[in-house]
Motif scaffolding. Sequence first.
Motif, PDB file in Angstrom:
ATOM      1  N   CYS A 182       0.863  -1.174   0.000  1.00 20.82           N
ATOM      2  CA  CYS A 182       0.000   0.000   0.000  1.00 20.82           C
ATOM      3  C   CYS A 182       0.905   1.231   0.000  1.00 20.82           C
ATOM      4  O   CYS A 182       1.968   1.233   0.631  1.00 20.82           O
ATOM      5  N   ASP A 231       1.203   5.679   0.040  1.00 19.75           N
ATOM      6  CA  ASP A 231       0.559   6.932   0.420  1.00 19.75           C
ATOM      7  C   ASP A 231       0.372   7.801  -0.828  1.00 19.75           C
ATOM      8  O   ASP A 231       1.313   8.443  -1.297  1.00 19.75           O
ATOM      9  N   ASP A 290      -5.592  11.424  -0.597  1.00 23.27           N
ATOM     10  CA  ASP A 290      -6.945  11.090  -0.148  1.00 23.27           C
ATOM     11  C   ASP A 290      -7.675  10.124  -1.076  1.00 23.27           C
ATOM     12  O   ASP A 290      -8.615   9.460  -0.660  1.00 23.27           O
ATOM     13  N   PRO A 312      -6.486   7.297  -3.331  1.00 20.27           N
ATOM     14  CA  PRO A 312      -5.604   6.347  -4.021  1.00 20.27           C
ATOM     15  C   PRO A 312      -6.409   5.439  -4.930  1.00 20.27           C
ATOM     16  O   PRO A 312      -7.609   5.225  -4.704  1.00 20.27           O
ATOM     17  N   ASP A 335       2.175  -2.238   4.713  1.00 22.78           N
ATOM     18  CA  ASP A 335       1.803  -0.835   4.937  1.00 22.78           C
ATOM     19  C   ASP A 335       0.303  -0.604   4.805  1.00 22.78           C
ATOM     20  O   ASP A 335      -0.155   0.327   4.131  1.00 22.78           O
ATOM     21  N   HIS A 361      -1.641   0.694   6.752  1.00 19.83           N
ATOM     22  CA  HIS A 361      -2.092   1.999   7.250  1.00 19.83           C
ATOM     23  C   HIS A 361      -2.369   2.949   6.093  1.00 19.83           C
ATOM     24  O   HIS A 361      -3.067   3.943   6.249  1.00 19.83           O
ATOM     25  N   TRP A 362      -1.834   2.647   4.900  1.00 17.84           N
ATOM     26  CA  TRP A 362      -2.099   3.455   3.705  1.00 17.84           C
ATOM     27  C   TRP A 362      -3.139   2.806   2.784  1.00 17.84           C
ATOM     28  O   TRP A 362      -3.402   3.318   1.695  1.00 17.84           O
ATOM     29  N   ASP A 382      -6.493   1.771   0.939  1.00 14.56           N
ATOM     30  CA  ASP A 382      -7.770   2.424   0.700  1.00 14.56           C
ATOM     31  C   ASP A 382      -8.896   1.534   1.234  1.00 14.56           C
ATOM     32  O   ASP A 382      -8.684   0.368   1.566  1.00 14.56           O
ATOM     33  N   TYR A 442       1.333  -3.168   9.187  1.00 14.04           N
ATOM     34  CA  TYR A 442       0.962  -1.751   9.257  1.00 14.04           C
ATOM     35  C   TYR A 442       1.841  -1.065  10.287  1.00 14.04           C
ATOM     36  O   TYR A 442       2.439  -1.712  11.154  1.00 14.04           O
ATOM     37  N   ASP A 492       1.426   5.375  12.873  1.00 13.04           N
ATOM     38  CA  ASP A 492       0.642   6.151  11.912  1.00 13.04           C
ATOM     39  C   ASP A 492      -0.852   6.127  12.217  1.00 13.04           C
ATOM     40  O   ASP A 492      -1.621   6.843  11.572  1.00 13.04           O
ATOM     41  N   HIS A 494      -8.046   7.127  12.723  1.00 13.73           N
ATOM     42  CA  HIS A 494      -7.556   6.466  11.507  1.00 13.73           C
ATOM     43  C   HIS A 494      -8.533   5.350  11.119  1.00 13.73           C
ATOM     44  O   HIS A 494      -8.961   4.556  11.963  1.00 13.73           O
TER      45      HIS A 494
END
Length: 230
Positions: free
Chosen positions: A78, A80, A83, A85, A160, A162-163, A165, A190, A194, A199
Amino acid sequence: GDGVGAPDNDVHVPRTVAELVGRSSELAELLGVLDSAADAKAAVTVLGGDAGVGKTRLLTETVAAATARDMTVLLGHCVDLGDTPPPYLAISEAFVRLSAADPQQIEDLLRDHPQVAGLLPGRGARGAEDRLDRGELFEAVLGALNDLANQRPVLLVIEDAHWADQATRDLLGFLFTRIGDERLAIIVSYRSDDLHRRHPLRPTLAQWARLPAVTRVQLVGHARLFERAE
């Protein structure tokens, strides 16, 4: 780190205990997911930890072990991208990597699960999520993973998260609820630091943790590990 790269048989991965001091139990947990997959008990590990705490190193070791066991390894990251992706980016990457490594295998999968083409650039409706029927796509991804697992055990690594969608989080949740007796291991990582209070991954992690197939592993800093051990 920048994430786990594609498995490369020419790369020597150091296997010494010193390299993973304080991480033996976490590595054993991840390798246990591979064992479970080999025994046709699909399993998921969600690996959390702050930046720099050693997630990438553990994943690299696990991918190397899976490759040594002749598992099919699918890797997706994933990224970054702000808003909005592109949907399913990490899952798309995993299938793109597979396509590059084994073009015939991806053709076989697309023949039986044509909706997967929507995840491949130039092969389907990659740009617009609304042109991909979610239910059909989710079933197709599950079916494709099942087909791969029928040939040999599969490790799917999504880094990752946390990024990730919303679409990717939903697809992963669907897979976690539907897997059972497949030769399939899924590891999702993740970055804990972050995850601010609101979140979107926070409630998702709580939902995932309640699923029978899911185990959560939280990496803490080595100093705290040693404190806990004393």
